[in-house]
Design an enzyme around this catalytic site. Structure first.
Site, PDB file in Angstrom:
ATOM      1  N   ILE A  81       0.839  -1.208   0.000  1.00 40.18           N
ATOM      2  CA  ILE A  81       0.000   0.000   0.000  1.00 40.18           C
ATOM      3  C   ILE A  81       0.876   1.261   0.000  1.00 40.18           C
ATOM      4  O   ILE A  81       0.591   2.233  -0.706  1.00 40.18           O
ATOM      5  CB  ILE A  81      -0.944  -0.026   1.232  1.00 40.18           C
ATOM      6  CG1 ILE A  81      -1.898  -1.220   1.140  1.00 40.18           C
ATOM      7  CG2 ILE A  81      -1.731   1.289   1.331  1.00 40.18           C
ATOM      8  CD1 ILE A  81      -2.651  -1.541   2.434  1.00 40.18           C
TER       9      ILE A  81
ATOM     10  N   ASP B 287      14.693   1.846  10.875  1.00 37.62           N
ATOM     11  CA  ASP B 287      13.741   1.059  11.659  1.00 37.62           C
ATOM     12  C   ASP B 287      12.798   2.021  12.373  1.00 37.62           C
ATOM     13  O   ASP B 287      13.164   2.623  13.389  1.00 37.62           O
ATOM     14  CB  ASP B 287      14.494   0.183  12.656  1.00 37.62           C
ATOM     15  CG  ASP B 287      13.526  -0.631  13.505  1.00 37.62           C
ATOM     16  OD1 ASP B 287      12.300  -0.564  13.252  1.00 37.62           O
ATOM     17  OD2 ASP B 287      13.999  -1.324  14.418  1.00 37.62           O
TER      18      ASP B 287
ATOM     19  N   ASN C 128       2.302   5.007   7.189  1.00 42.28           N
ATOM     20  CA  ASN C 128       1.722   3.749   6.707  1.00 42.28           C
ATOM     21  C   ASN C 128       2.484   2.509   7.150  1.00 42.28           C
ATOM     22  O   ASN C 128       1.936   1.408   7.139  1.00 42.28           O
ATOM     23  CB  ASN C 128       1.679   3.825   5.162  1.00 42.28           C
ATOM     24  CG  ASN C 128       1.466   2.498   4.507  1.00 42.28           C
ATOM     25  OD1 ASN C 128       0.335   2.018   4.423  1.00 42.28           O
ATOM     26  ND2 ASN C 128       2.543   1.862   4.047  1.00 42.28           N
TER      27      ASN C 128
ATOM     28  N   TYR D 181      -1.930  -7.367  16.936  1.00 39.38           N
ATOM     29  CA  TYR D 181      -2.049  -6.531  15.726  1.00 39.38           C
ATOM     30  C   TYR D 181      -3.383  -5.781  15.706  1.00 39.38           C
ATOM     31  O   TYR D 181      -3.419  -4.565  15.479  1.00 39.38           O
ATOM     32  CB  TYR D 181      -1.918  -7.399  14.468  1.00 39.38           C
ATOM     33  CG  TYR D 181      -2.204  -6.614  13.208  1.00 39.38           C
ATOM     34  CD1 TYR D 181      -1.252  -5.731  12.691  1.00 39.38           C
ATOM     35  CD2 TYR D 181      -3.432  -6.721  12.540  1.00 39.38           C
ATOM     36  CE1 TYR D 181      -1.513  -4.981  11.550  1.00 39.38           C
ATOM     37  CE2 TYR D 181      -3.695  -5.984  11.401  1.00 39.38           C
ATOM     38  CZ  TYR D 181      -2.732  -5.116  10.911  1.00 39.38           C
ATOM     39  OH  TYR D 181      -3.004  -4.370   9.780  1.00 39.38           O
TER      40      TYR D 181
ATOM     41  N   LYS E 117      -4.253  -1.634  15.684  1.00 37.89           N
ATOM     42  CA  LYS E 117      -5.038  -0.926  14.663  1.00 37.89           C
ATOM     43  C   LYS E 117      -6.267  -0.254  15.284  1.00 37.89           C
ATOM     44  O   LYS E 117      -6.692   0.808  14.822  1.00 37.89           O
ATOM     45  CB  LYS E 117      -5.416  -1.882  13.527  1.00 37.89           C
ATOM     46  CG  LYS E 117      -4.200  -2.305  12.702  1.00 37.89           C
ATOM     47  CD  LYS E 117      -3.547  -1.127  11.986  1.00 37.89           C
ATOM     48  CE  LYS E 117      -2.227  -1.473  11.339  1.00 37.89           C
ATOM     49  NZ  LYS E 117      -1.668  -0.405  10.498  1.00 37.89           N
TER      50      LYS E 117
HETATM   51  N1  LIG Z   1      -2.394  -6.051   3.637  1.00 34.45           N
HETATM   52  C1  LIG Z   1      -3.489  -5.989   4.399  1.00 34.45           C
HETATM   53  O1  LIG Z   1      -4.358  -6.875   4.359  1.00 34.45           O
HETATM   54  C2  LIG Z   1      -3.688  -4.804   5.319  1.00 34.45           C
HETATM   55  C3  LIG Z   1      -4.979  -4.573   5.828  1.00 34.45           C
HETATM   56  C4  LIG Z   1      -5.186  -3.492   6.667  1.00 34.45           C
HETATM   57  C5  LIG Z   1      -4.129  -2.649   6.982  1.00 34.45           C
HETATM   58  N2  LIG Z   1      -2.892  -2.899   6.482  1.00 34.45           N
HETATM   59  C6  LIG Z   1      -1.805  -1.984   6.856  1.00 34.45           C
HETATM   60  O2  LIG Z   1      -1.253  -1.404   5.702  1.00 34.45           O
HETATM   61  C7  LIG Z   1       0.073  -0.955   5.991  1.00 34.45           C
HETATM   62  C8  LIG Z   1       0.983  -1.399   4.864  1.00 34.45           C
HETATM   63  O3  LIG Z   1       1.058  -2.815   4.837  1.00 34.45           O
HETATM   64  P1  LIG Z   1       1.047  -3.654   3.480  1.00 34.45           P
HETATM   65  O4  LIG Z   1      -0.171  -4.477   3.489  1.00 34.45           O
HETATM   66  O5  LIG Z   1       1.320  -2.774   2.337  1.00 34.45           O
HETATM   67  O6  LIG Z   1       2.246  -4.673   3.759  1.00 34.45           O
HETATM   68  P2  LIG Z   1       3.752  -4.724   3.248  1.00 34.45           P
HETATM   69  O7  LIG Z   1       3.809  -4.907   1.779  1.00 34.45           O
HETATM   70  O8  LIG Z   1       4.411  -5.749   4.120  1.00 34.45           O
HETATM   71  O9  LIG Z   1       4.331  -3.271   3.587  1.00 34.45           O
HETATM   72  C9  LIG Z   1       4.680  -2.901   4.891  1.00 34.45           C
HETATM   73  C10 LIG Z   1       5.654  -1.734   4.788  1.00 34.45           C
HETATM   74  O10 LIG Z   1       5.954  -1.278   6.129  1.00 34.45           O
HETATM   75  C11 LIG Z   1       7.366  -1.272   6.280  1.00 34.45           C
HETATM   76  N3  LIG Z   1       7.766  -1.547   7.654  1.00 34.45           N
HETATM   77  C12 LIG Z   1       7.361  -2.554   8.461  1.00 34.45           C
HETATM   78  N4  LIG Z   1       7.967  -2.472   9.650  1.00 34.45           N
HETATM   79  C13 LIG Z   1       8.792  -1.390   9.589  1.00 34.45           C
HETATM   80  C14 LIG Z   1       9.708  -0.785  10.500  1.00 34.45           C
HETATM   81  N5  LIG Z   1       9.884  -1.270  11.734  1.00 34.45           N
HETATM   82  N6  LIG Z   1      10.376   0.300  10.089  1.00 34.45           N
HETATM   83  C15 LIG Z   1      10.215   0.790   8.846  1.00 34.45           C
HETATM   84  N7  LIG Z   1       9.379   0.277   7.942  1.00 34.45           N
HETATM   85  C16 LIG Z   1       8.669  -0.809   8.314  1.00 34.45           C
HETATM   86  C17 LIG Z   1       7.868  -2.357   5.336  1.00 34.45           C
HETATM   87  O11 LIG Z   1       9.213  -2.113   5.059  1.00 34.45           O
HETATM   88  P3  LIG Z   1      10.335  -3.270   5.119  1.00 34.45           P
HETATM   89  O12 LIG Z   1       9.928  -4.287   4.117  1.00 34.45           O
HETATM   90  O13 LIG Z   1      11.565  -2.522   4.771  1.00 34.45           O
HETATM   91  O14 LIG Z   1      10.297  -3.803   6.525  1.00 34.45           O
HETATM   92  C18 LIG Z   1       6.964  -2.132   4.138  1.00 34.45           C
HETATM   93  O15 LIG Z   1       7.464  -1.077   3.365  1.00 34.45           O
HETATM   94  C19 LIG Z   1       0.422  -1.540   7.355  1.00 34.45           C
HETATM   95  O16 LIG Z   1       0.283  -0.533   8.333  1.00 34.45           O
HETATM   96  C20 LIG Z   1      -0.615  -2.617   7.555  1.00 34.45           C
HETATM   97  O17 LIG Z   1      -0.881  -2.856   8.919  1.00 34.45           O
HETATM   98  C21 LIG Z   1      -2.657  -3.944   5.648  1.00 34.45           C
END
Ligand SMILES: NC(=O)c1ccc[n+]([C@@H]2O[C@H](COP(=O)([O-])OP(=O)(O)OC[C@H]3O[C@@H](n4cnc5c(N)ncnc54)[C@H](OP(=O)(O)O)[C@@H]3O)[C@@H](O)[C@H]2O)c1
Length: 263
Positions: A18, A62, A89, A154, A158
């Site tokens: 996202i 981080d 995000n 988690y 949220k």
């Molecule tokens: N996918 C779903 O079903 C879903 C649903 C509701 C909400 N969300 C939320 O959407 C947001 C984005 O998630 P996504 O679904 O796009 O998953 P994703 O592809 O795993 O992306 C997560 C991003 O957050 C970064 N990140 C995680 N931990 C970090 C840290 N400690 N420091 C810096 N960067 C960090 C990751 O970077 P690195 O790879 O470098 O760690 C990556 O760029 C999150 O907040 C998640 O909770 C997701």
């Protein structure tokens, strides 16, 4: 000849999913970007985003740590730029039963999703309030509406972010700074793999695309709306969640997130 600077957008968690789509949208609207995430892939994302012709500065940091957020804020301010859009995000999930989770793993969820997010929002938000302009998008989740059986910490993080976002929005009304909460449902990203949830039903079910979810969030932020739940199924689910007893919601969550339900 004076050089007209483009506005600046800061996006965390922009290496994939996202966040990467949010960054693409901001670039397509002519924003220069500061992007951050935890792994070296953030440089790959930056290279791709530069093809849009905007300036992109990437930071591997981080954001679960205070020092990581400090580094990001120092990078932003060292450029002498003010932030027009902040998209907080970065986040991570964590599946399986709570008692079986490692303390370092669940603390990382809390510190990334809550501590790092609100600390960054506080630092950048203060500058926006002083300038009387700015837009903040916080990625919460529809998970915040239900007790997260087999994803308990988690969902709690949220719920915090969904609530925090509306509280801050109200505190900042009439300041020129808007706060919007993006509440995605299950979305096709690395999220479930990284949360060790590939053996769950929710990981297998059809999901929204990251680009659709990001577009809903970006548009809501630009309109200054309070929140956006992306997708009609998720809108229905959140409406029902508000009138369903927590015990029933917890049982429903078990059916989606219990290990071994992927079949
Ligand atoms: N996918 C779903 O079903 C879903 C649903 C509701 C909400 N969300 C939320 O959407 C947001 C984005 O998630 P996504 O679904 O796009 O998953 P994703 O592809 O795993 O992306 C997560 C991003 O957050 C970064 N990140 C995680 N931990 C970090 C840290 N400690 N420091 C810096 N960067 C960090 C990751 O970077 P690195 O790879 O470098 O760690 C990556 O760029 C999150 O907040 C998640 O909770 C997701």
């Amino acid at each position: 000849m004076s050089v007209v600077k483009r506005p600046l957008a800061v996006i965390t968690g922009a290496s994939s999913g996202i966040g990467l789509e949010l960054a693409r949208l901001a670039a397509s609207k002519g924003y220069d970007l500061v992007i951050a995430s935890d792994e070296p892939e953030i440089e790959t994302a930056a290279t791709a985003l530069r093809e849009g012709g905007v300036e992109v500065v990437a930071l591997q940091a981080d954001l679960a740590s205070v020092s990581g957020v400090d580094d990001l804020y120092a990078l932003i301010t060292s450029k002498g730029r003010s932030v027009d859009l902040l998209m907080a995000n970065a986040g991570r999930g964590l599946g399986r039963g709570f008692l079986d989770q490692d303390i370092y793993a669940w603390r990382r969820v809390v510190e990334t999703n809550i501590t790092g997010t609100v600390y960054l929002v506080q630092k950048v938000g203060r500058d926006m309030r002083d300038r009387k302009v700015g837009r903040i998008l916080i990625t919460g989740s529809i998970a915040g509406f239900m007790p997260g059986t087999f994803q308990a910490v988690y969902n709690g993080t949220k719920a915090f972010l969904n609530s925090f976002s509306f509280a801050l929005r109200n505190e900042l009304k009439d300041t020129g700074v808007s706060v919007t909460c993006l509440m995605p449902g299950p979305t096709e990203t690395h999220f479930f793999e990284r949360a060790d949830m590939l053996d769950t039903k929710v990981a297998l079910d059809e999901k929204d695309t990251a680009s659709d979810v990001a577009l809903a969030g970006f548009e809501a932020m630009m309109k200054g709306e309070g929140d956006v739940v992306s997708g009609w199924k998720n809108k229905l689910q959140t409406s029902l969640a508000s009138v369903t007893p927590s015990g029933i919601l917890a049982e429903q969550h078990r059916k989606m997130a219990e290990p071994g339900t992927a079949r």
